[in-house]
Write a protein that holds these residues in place. Sequence first.
Motif, PDB file in Angstrom:
ATOM      1  N   THR B 131       0.919  -1.236   0.074  1.00 21.71           N
ATOM      2  CA  THR B 131      -0.072   0.113  -0.056  1.00 21.71           C
ATOM      3  C   THR B 131       0.935   1.399   0.039  1.00 21.71           C
ATOM      4  O   THR B 131       0.547   2.388  -0.688  1.00 21.71           O
ATOM      5  N   ASP B 132       1.702   1.286   0.961  1.00 23.35           N
ATOM      6  CA  ASP B 132       2.743   2.402   1.018  1.00 23.35           C
ATOM      7  C   ASP B 132       3.923   2.325   1.036  1.00 23.35           C
ATOM      8  O   ASP B 132       4.980   3.008   1.249  1.00 23.35           O
ATOM      9  N   PRO B 192      -0.483   5.792  -1.517  1.00 16.36           N
ATOM     10  CA  PRO B 192      -1.203   4.714  -1.952  1.00 16.36           C
ATOM     11  C   PRO B 192      -2.033   5.401  -3.186  1.00 16.36           C
ATOM     12  O   PRO B 192      -1.909   6.481  -3.232  1.00 16.36           O
ATOM     13  N   ASN B 193      -2.443   4.638  -3.976  1.00 15.46           N
ATOM     14  CA  ASN B 193      -3.310   4.996  -5.179  1.00 15.46           C
ATOM     15  C   ASN B 193      -2.578   5.868  -5.982  1.00 15.46           C
ATOM     16  O   ASN B 193      -2.925   6.853  -6.609  1.00 15.46           O
ATOM     17  N   LEU B 220       0.094   1.476  -6.717  1.00 13.71           N
ATOM     18  CA  LEU B 220      -0.015   1.032  -5.419  1.00 13.71           C
ATOM     19  C   LEU B 220      -1.580   1.100  -5.029  1.00 13.71           C
ATOM     20  O   LEU B 220      -2.267   2.163  -5.351  1.00 13.71           O
ATOM     21  N   GLN B 221      -1.919  -0.135  -4.146  1.00 11.66           N
ATOM     22  CA  GLN B 221      -3.610   0.073  -4.051  1.00 11.66           C
ATOM     23  C   GLN B 221      -3.784   1.251  -3.069  1.00 11.66           C
ATOM     24  O   GLN B 221      -2.995   1.647  -2.184  1.00 11.66           O
ATOM     25  N   ALA B 223      -5.323   2.915   0.269  1.00  9.76           N
ATOM     26  CA  ALA B 223      -5.139   2.395   1.439  1.00  9.76           C
ATOM     27  C   ALA B 223      -6.805   2.072   2.074  1.00  9.76           C
ATOM     28  O   ALA B 223      -7.575   2.652   1.649  1.00  9.76           O
TER      29      ALA B 223
END
Lengths: 186, 228
Positions: B131-132, B192-193, B220-221, B223
């Motif tokens: 995620t991060d 994230p994102n 990155l997905q 959070a």
Amino acid sequence: MTSRCILQTALLVYFSTTVLAMNYNLLRFQLSSSSVECQELLLQLNGTSKDCLKDRMNFKIPEEIQKSQKFQKEDIVLVTLEMFQKTSDIFRRNLSSMGWNESIVENLLATLHWQKEHLEEILEDIMQEENFTWDHRTLLHLKRYYLRIVRYLKAKEFSVCAWTIVQAEILKSFFFLDKLTDSLPN
Amino acid sequence: MLWSQNASPLRSRNGCLVDLSDKSCTFKVTLRNFRVILSWELKNHAIVPDRYTLQYTVISRPDSVKIVEHCSNITASFCDLTDVWEVLPETYVVTVDGFRGNTTLVTCFIDFFLAAFISLEPPEFDIVNFTDHINVNVNFPPVLPKILEELLQFHLSLIIEEQSGEIVKKHNPALDENVIGNFTYVIDKLLPNTNYCVSVYFMPRNLEAIRRSPVKCTFLQPARDTEF
């Protein structure tokens, strides 16, 4: 009054140390840049070892230099000064047989000279401000190393092959100078 | 340094041209997948040997010329010298003979200071996204050849570049002299994102030309919202 003197002395020591500490950072950068410059110039000096294998010699660069033994920072200044000085002395000798580009040789000598002068200034500062024991043994080994190179050149009458072999040796010595420089503290 | 005349330049460094060729061959020495590979190419393509034999010696000592057994009578025009050449700061003098049948068609000669001429290809790597943060995995060999120890200890740094949009950050992970096997570097504190691209390369000490790896990108997905 006493407290004021102590404070002033402490500030003087702090700033002296800070300035010299900063000089080592700057010195590392300068030495590295000069070394890269010298290596580039050496690599530009044309020639081939094709017919020179019979003239090879092991000049035996001192083990302390080769194995990057731990030196005090002051000794690193002294050792690198010796290396720049002696390299300069070598390349001021009889190069007439080589037909090397004169401006490359002049640039090499100029770089060596500039770095040598700067190291001499640093050395003067060190000798004024600090008490330490010099590593005379390594310096002696280094002097003998460069003397072997000069004697070799004279014995070979500064021939093309002799200079080709020496060029390769000096290039190698700069590699080890880089390693020494890297070990200067922050 | 030591080069032959009538050469065409292979690469430049700060405007200076250097070369690894003689009148018959062009040579390259490359670090590829942590192996030291010497390769050659004949300038005259009309000459086509069916076998090559490589010999070498060094400049700094009056050693005899050595034949490299696994590079004798070979059909390939390259030789893996990782376990043969142990010294990085050395000028190697190489001869490659090209044969067809019992006839020597060509002899190529080169000498070069290895530390200055080795071209560093980027290592292979993969990335695992979270995620991060992103894990960057580089596979070092299980046993480090001696020449590689010297290269890694002193001559080069590993650089991991992380790019997101226009922002590029460089990471310079410290390589332990005993680094072997799977090496993981964590690029953390990422958003994230967000899309990130990663490239890896070796930075030589003498600031030679850098060869970057192809980038690997990942998104990155977002959070997860854990609050209720």
